[in-house]
Design a protein around this motif. Sequence first.
Motif, short mmCIF file in Angstrom:
data_model
loop_
_atom_site.label_atom_id
_atom_site.label_comp_id
_atom_site.label_asym_id
_atom_site.label_seq_id
_atom_site.Cartn_x
_atom_site.Cartn_y
_atom_site.Cartn_z
N THR A 1 35.57 -6.78 -56.79
CA THR A 1 34.82 -7.99 -56.47
C THR A 1 33.33 -7.68 -56.38
O THR A 1 32.94 -6.68 -55.78
N ARG B 1 29.47 -9.61 -55.53
CA ARG B 1 28.91 -10.81 -54.89
C ARG B 1 28.27 -11.73 -55.91
O ARG B 1 28.39 -12.95 -55.82
N GLU B 2 27.56 -11.14 -56.87
CA GLU B 2 26.89 -11.97 -57.88
C GLU B 2 26.70 -11.16 -59.15
O GLU B 2 26.42 -9.96 -59.11
N ASP C 1 31.95 -13.52 -56.77
CA ASP C 1 31.72 -14.61 -55.82
C ASP C 1 30.80 -15.66 -56.44
O ASP C 1 30.95 -16.86 -56.19
N ARG C 2 29.84 -15.18 -57.24
CA ARG C 2 28.92 -16.09 -57.91
C ARG C 2 28.62 -15.52 -59.29
O ARG C 2 28.45 -14.32 -59.47
N THR D 1 26.11 -16.29 -62.61
CA THR D 1 24.93 -17.07 -62.97
C THR D 1 24.81 -17.38 -64.45
O THR D 1 24.06 -18.27 -64.84
N ASP E 1 29.44 -22.38 -62.04
CA ASP E 1 30.25 -21.92 -60.92
C ASP E 1 30.01 -22.78 -59.69
O ASP E 1 29.14 -23.64 -59.66
N ALA E 2 30.82 -22.55 -58.69
CA ALA E 2 30.67 -23.20 -57.39
C ALA E 2 31.37 -22.34 -56.36
O ALA E 2 32.36 -21.67 -56.66
N ARG E 3 30.86 -22.35 -55.14
CA ARG E 3 31.45 -21.53 -54.08
C ARG E 3 32.92 -21.91 -53.87
O ARG E 3 33.27 -23.09 -53.80
N GLY E 4 33.77 -20.89 -53.78
CA GLY E 4 35.19 -21.12 -53.58
C GLY E 4 36.00 -21.19 -54.85
O GLY E 4 37.24 -21.22 -54.79
N ASN E 5 35.35 -21.25 -56.01
CA ASN E 5 36.07 -21.28 -57.28
C ASN E 5 36.41 -19.87 -57.73
O ASN E 5 35.87 -18.88 -57.22
N ARG F 1 40.42 -18.41 -52.90
CA ARG F 1 40.13 -17.75 -54.16
C ARG F 1 40.96 -16.48 -54.35
O ARG F 1 41.54 -16.25 -55.42
#
Length: 241
Positions: A7, A9-10, A37-38, A40, A52-56, A155
Amino acid sequence: MSARFETVRETGSTNADLIARLEAGENIAEGTWLVADRQTSGRGRQGRRWLDARGNFMGSTVVHLSPQDPPAPSLSFVTSLAVYEAVFATLARPLGVFLKWPNDVLIAGSKFCGILLERRGDYAVIGVGVNLAAAPRLADRETRSLADSGPVPGRDAFARELAHQFDRELGRWRQFGLGPLLTRWLSAAHPIGSALSVHDGKGQKTSGKFEGLAPDGALQLRLDDGTMHVIHAGDVELEGN
């Protein structure tokens, strides 16, 4: 096969990250999923941006290809079936979920996921984006999230279920070949006789009735004059949606 998750974060694109690592000589085991998590700079088919969107869910995995495997492009059917089965296993009310050629999974005719297959030598990198918690608004198509259909898992729980279903579908693909895979895909797709329009890369539109899939997975479209048109690439629109 036991799934392994990494995982971040971005990142720009999980597909691009895995491709860069493979091209640098890293041996990435099958069953590895890179989840962000994100994201771009996520991408979909034909260069579209995947928002994207938080939680997807946004993640990618690697398949090691061998000469004995079915054609690599058919992994798009493997992936769409895996997403389809994961949704049924996790959604409280999986109503109106069906497949659309070549690799769309829809709920009530609305798009909620994206799949991107990229090949690099003896590897296929497959990216999957699923609107679990929220869906972006798009001008050219209806979108929704799984949350619109009731409670959904987090998620990470969805990632585990998707990895499980993908591993199972990948094993069937290798053991039984393309024919049974396409039969199963058809059983989860819009029915034979559905009115479709196909837009090719040149902006041309062809309309007709869905007549199933060719042995290689190409779309068969029955035109109004009765002739059969075989389509290997394009965007499909269900008439009336």
